[in-house]
Every structure is written in C-alpha cells, then in structure tokens.
Design a protein around this motif. Structure first.
Motif, PDB file in Angstrom:
ATOM      1  N   GLU A 135      23.640 -46.322   3.880  1.00 37.46           N
ATOM      2  CA  GLU A 135      23.422 -47.166   5.049  1.00 37.46           C
ATOM      3  C   GLU A 135      22.750 -48.479   4.640  1.00 37.46           C
ATOM      4  OE1 GLU A 135      21.605 -46.894   9.535  1.00 37.46           O
ATOM      5  OE2 GLU A 135      20.612 -45.748   7.968  1.00 37.46           O
ATOM      6  N   THR A 136      21.781 -48.407   3.740  1.00 42.34           N
ATOM      7  CA  THR A 136      21.102 -49.611   3.262  1.00 42.34           C
ATOM      8  C   THR A 136      22.079 -50.547   2.551  1.00 42.34           C
ATOM      9  OG1 THR A 136      19.038 -48.382   2.999  1.00 42.34           O
ATOM     10  CG2 THR A 136      19.223 -50.452   1.794  1.00 42.34           C
ATOM     11  N   LEU A 137      22.910 -49.979   1.678  1.00 43.16           N
ATOM     12  CA  LEU A 137      23.882 -50.801   0.945  1.00 43.16           C
ATOM     13  C   LEU A 137      24.900 -51.438   1.882  1.00 43.16           C
ATOM     14  CD1 LEU A 137      24.546 -48.576  -2.201  1.00 43.16           C
ATOM     15  CD2 LEU A 137      23.307 -50.741  -2.114  1.00 43.16           C
ATOM     16  N   THR A 138      25.380 -50.699   2.860  1.00 39.64           N
ATOM     17  CA  THR A 138      26.378 -51.265   3.762  1.00 39.64           C
ATOM     18  C   THR A 138      25.765 -52.317   4.686  1.00 39.64           C
ATOM     19  OG1 THR A 138      26.120 -49.421   5.316  1.00 39.64           O
ATOM     20  CG2 THR A 138      27.911 -49.265   3.719  1.00 39.64           C
ATOM     21  N   GLN A 139      24.509 -52.130   5.077  1.00 42.94           N
ATOM     22  CA  GLN A 139      23.851 -53.167   5.892  1.00 42.94           C
ATOM     23  C   GLN A 139      23.658 -54.437   5.065  1.00 42.94           C
ATOM     24  OE1 GLN A 139      23.263 -53.139   9.174  1.00 42.94           O
ATOM     25  NE2 GLN A 139      24.233 -51.139   9.216  1.00 42.94           N
ATOM     26  N   ARG A 140      23.296 -54.278   3.793  1.00 39.36           N
ATOM     27  CA  ARG A 140      23.155 -55.441   2.898  1.00 39.36           C
ATOM     28  C   ARG A 140      24.515 -56.115   2.713  1.00 39.36           C
ATOM     29  NH1 ARG A 140      20.508 -53.705  -2.302  1.00 39.36           N
ATOM     30  NH2 ARG A 140      18.888 -53.136  -0.840  1.00 39.36           N
ATOM     31  N   ALA A 141      25.571 -55.312   2.569  1.00 45.72           N
ATOM     32  CA  ALA A 141      26.922 -55.872   2.433  1.00 45.72           C
ATOM     33  C   ALA A 141      27.307 -56.640   3.687  1.00 45.72           C
ATOM     34  CB  ALA A 141      27.935 -54.752   2.168  1.00 45.72           C
TER      35      ALA A 141
END
Length: 166
Positions: A135-141
């Motif tokens: 979730e953190t990586l996709t929000q950053r993306a």
C-alpha cells in the motif's frame, strides 16, 4: 457469536474474531492499493500514448531555437514515469512473494492443528506487513504519477507552443 474462519478449533477462545479483523484490515489495504495501482498505471499509460500522439509536434518543435532544452526537460518527466512503473512492479512482487509463502504454509498445516497456532499468526503478520508495504509503495507511485502527469502536461503545452512558433 464469533466468526468462524474454518472448521478448525481456535487456539484460544475469541482469537478467530481477532484474526478475522486482521484479515479484513488487510483486504481494505489491498483495495486501496489496487485503486492507487490502477490510477497510477492509467496516468503513465495515458502520458505514454500522449507522447506517441505528439510525434508530429515533437518533429516540428525540434526545429525551434530552444529544442535542446525542450528535449532535456523531457528526461525528468520520463524518469518520473519510469519510477512509477518500478514502484508498481516492486509492490506486486513483494505481495506475490508473501502470498505464495502464506499459501505454502497453509497447505502444510495438518487438519487437526489449531487454527491460530503461533506459526500461523506469524505468517499472517508477515502477509499483513507485505500488504502494508504494498500500500505504501502504490501510494508513492500514485504521487509520482501525479507529478509525472502534471509535468508531462506542462511539457506538452510548451512543445505545442514551440512547434507553432509562439
């Protein structure tokens, strides 16, 4: 009344409800990250198609006096789009590996084992941590996709202005 996850006996009374709550939270994280993944991917794909559509404009802009600066300004925009793709791929790999490990573990548990034995809880925690990281990586993306899309839009406006001689 407690929620039953399976026909197995819980290790401690009430633990099955706590596990169900953890799994529910994990599904909510997956849903949020799926939305971020879809929208970030859409922004990057739309930007890439926009560059393909602008091929003639780019050709005309290449004859403008400051065309070198225009094309140099495209490099960070493309780098931001590439970063979005890298973040999304990392997020997918991370979650896929954790899911495979969890499924392997579940397949190896004997049918008479307590549902929430310590190793099962540990595996569930690992899967939840991987989901949270996804979730953190996709929000950053998604944030980088917004940056990339906005920068590409500004760059396109400048390219069109240069191509038309304004």
């Amino acid at each position: 009344m407690t929620t039953m996850l399976s026909g197995r006996t819980p290790a401690y009374p009430g633990d099955d409800g706590a596990a169900f709550g953890g799994v529910s939270a994990m599904f909510a994280m997956v849903q949020r990250s799926n939305h971020a993944t879809a929208f970030a991917g859409w922004i990057v794909a739309t930007g890439a198609m926009g560059l393909v559509v602008q091929a003639r404009t780019l050709e005309s802009a290449s004859r403008a006096p400051y065309s070198g600066l225009l094309f140099a300004a495209l490099v960070p925009v493309l780098a931001a789009g590439t970063l979005v793709v890298i973040l999304l791929v990392r997020a997918a790999r991370l979650t896929r590996a954790a899911q495979e490990e969890f499924y392997r573990f579940i397949a190896e548990i004997p049918g008479d084992a307590p549902e929430l034995c310590a190793p099962a809880v540990l595996q569930l925690q690992r899967l939840t941590a991987a989901t949270r990281h996804r979730e953190t990586l996709t929000q950053r993306a998604l944030i980088w996709a917004y940056v990339s899309g906005t920068a590409l839009l500004a760059w396109s406006a400048i390219a069109v202005a240069m191509a038309s001689g304004h």
